[in-house]
Design a protein around this motif. Structure first.
Motif, PDB file in Angstrom:
ATOM      1  N   ASP A  92     -34.659  20.090  30.765  1.00  0.00           N
ATOM      2  CA  ASP A  92     -33.392  19.419  30.463  1.00  0.00           C
ATOM      3  C   ASP A  92     -32.503  19.250  31.694  1.00  0.00           C
ATOM      4  OD1 ASP A  92     -32.872  22.089  30.794  1.00  0.00           O
ATOM      5  OD2 ASP A  92     -31.559  22.277  29.050  1.00  0.00           O
ATOM      6  N   ALA A  93     -33.072  19.387  32.881  1.00  0.00           N
ATOM      7  CA  ALA A  93     -32.309  19.297  34.128  1.00  0.00           C
ATOM      8  C   ALA A  93     -32.786  18.108  34.960  1.00  0.00           C
ATOM      9  CB  ALA A  93     -32.485  20.589  34.925  1.00  0.00           C
ATOM     10  N   PRO A  94     -31.945  17.643  35.898  1.00  0.00           N
ATOM     11  CA  PRO A  94     -32.416  16.617  36.834  1.00  0.00           C
ATOM     12  C   PRO A  94     -33.597  17.155  37.645  1.00  0.00           C
ATOM     13  CG  PRO A  94     -30.028  16.884  36.987  1.00  0.00           C
ATOM     14  CD  PRO A  94     -30.538  18.007  36.135  1.00  0.00           C
ATOM     15  N   MET A  95     -34.439  16.254  38.085  1.00  0.00           N
ATOM     16  CA  MET A  95     -35.561  16.650  38.928  1.00  0.00           C
ATOM     17  C   MET A  95     -35.055  16.983  40.329  1.00  0.00           C
ATOM     18  SD  MET A  95     -38.473  13.862  37.761  1.00  0.00           S
ATOM     19  CE  MET A  95     -37.462  12.404  38.040  1.00  0.00           C
ATOM     20  N   VAL A  96     -35.812  17.804  41.041  1.00  0.00           N
ATOM     21  CA  VAL A  96     -35.575  18.023  42.464  1.00  0.00           C
ATOM     22  C   VAL A  96     -36.689  17.275  43.198  1.00  0.00           C
ATOM     23  CG1 VAL A  96     -34.450  20.254  42.118  1.00  0.00           C
ATOM     24  CG2 VAL A  96     -36.910  20.171  42.610  1.00  0.00           C
ATOM     25  N   PHE A  97     -36.539  17.145  44.509  1.00  0.00           N
ATOM     26  CA  PHE A  97     -37.528  16.411  45.299  1.00  0.00           C
ATOM     27  C   PHE A  97     -38.020  17.297  46.429  1.00  0.00           C
ATOM     28  CE2 PHE A  97     -34.965  13.377  43.104  1.00  0.00           C
ATOM     29  CZ  PHE A  97     -35.885  12.454  42.652  1.00  0.00           C
ATOM     30  N   THR A 125     -31.812  12.458  36.480  1.00  0.00           N
ATOM     31  CA  THR A 125     -31.839  12.516  37.939  1.00  0.00           C
ATOM     32  C   THR A 125     -30.970  11.417  38.535  1.00  0.00           C
ATOM     33  OG1 THR A 125     -34.034  13.492  37.847  1.00  0.00           O
ATOM     34  CG2 THR A 125     -33.372  12.503  39.946  1.00  0.00           C
ATOM     35  N   PHE A 126     -31.048  10.209  38.005  1.00  0.00           N
ATOM     36  CA  PHE A 126     -30.205   9.109  38.486  1.00  0.00           C
ATOM     37  C   PHE A 126     -28.726   9.444  38.292  1.00  0.00           C
ATOM     38  CE2 PHE A 126     -33.679   5.723  37.432  1.00  0.00           C
ATOM     39  CZ  PHE A 126     -34.403   6.102  38.546  1.00  0.00           C
ATOM     40  N   ALA A 127     -28.377  10.033  37.158  1.00  0.00           N
ATOM     41  CA  ALA A 127     -26.982  10.389  36.883  1.00  0.00           C
ATOM     42  C   ALA A 127     -26.479  11.443  37.873  1.00  0.00           C
ATOM     43  CB  ALA A 127     -26.840  10.893  35.449  1.00  0.00           C
TER      44      ALA A 127
END
Length: 181
Positions: free
Chosen positions: A77-82, A137-139
């Motif tokens: 439920d979290a943004p992705m990391v890169f 992730t975009f947000a």
């Protein structure tokens, strides 16, 4: 209101058909890499199923001197990391079961994110798989350039939009790069 679940099923079948019809699409899309917007660090992805493969594009971008990274799901439920990545480096499955760099790989911030999709329309709306990973992730990264990577045949006339949906800045297909206004 369009039923997104039904639309996703239809577009999965469409994408699978397109993948079976044109084995050279990914290589032709990679030939258009120079048309992408500027960015020193580019997030690519490892294709799953019938997604347009980014291997040729990753090699082209790497040869052009751009640094690459891959998205990593660390929590559903979290943004992705890169994490920093170069073609040929080993990968392991992340929390979503997608190939990703090992945890020792450096976490970096991309300037441009290439995202797979099921469908897109002429104003940059994107229909994803439904997990929300890219939208979250975009947000969390509103200043990053967002580019869809898909078969040209995945374009539809109109996609429904919800409050959490974030538009793309452009799309790269086997027919070329197209920015959205």
């Amino acid at each position: 209101m369009i039923d997104k679940r039904a639309l996703r099923a239809t577009m999965r079948a469409t994408r699978k058909r397109l993948a079976g019809l044109d084995a050279g699409a990914a290589a032709r899309a990679a030939d258009q890499a120079d048309a992408l917007p500027p960015g020193r660090i580019i997030a690519v992805y490892r294709a799953i199923g019938s997604e347009l493969g980014a291997d040729f594009l990753s090699l082209a971008l790497s040869r052009a001197g751009r640094e690459l990274c891959l998205p990593v799901v660390i929590a559903r439920d979290a943004p992705m990391v890169f994490r920093r990545w170069s073609p040929g480096e080993p990968l392991e499955l992340d929390e979503a079961g997608v190939p990703a760099p090992f945890p020792l790989a450096e976490i970096i911030d991309p300037d441009l994110i290439l995202a797979p999709l099921l469908a897109f329309d002429a104003v940059g709306r994107r229909l994803g798989q439904g997990g929300g990973y890219y939208d979250r992730t975009f947000a969390a990264r509103p200043n990053v350039t967002r580019i869809g990577f898909a078969y040209a045949g995945q374009e539809v006339e109109h996609l429904p939009v919800e409050a959490h949906d974030i538009r793309l800045h452009g799309v790269l297909t086997e027919t070329g790069y197209r920015p959205f206004a």
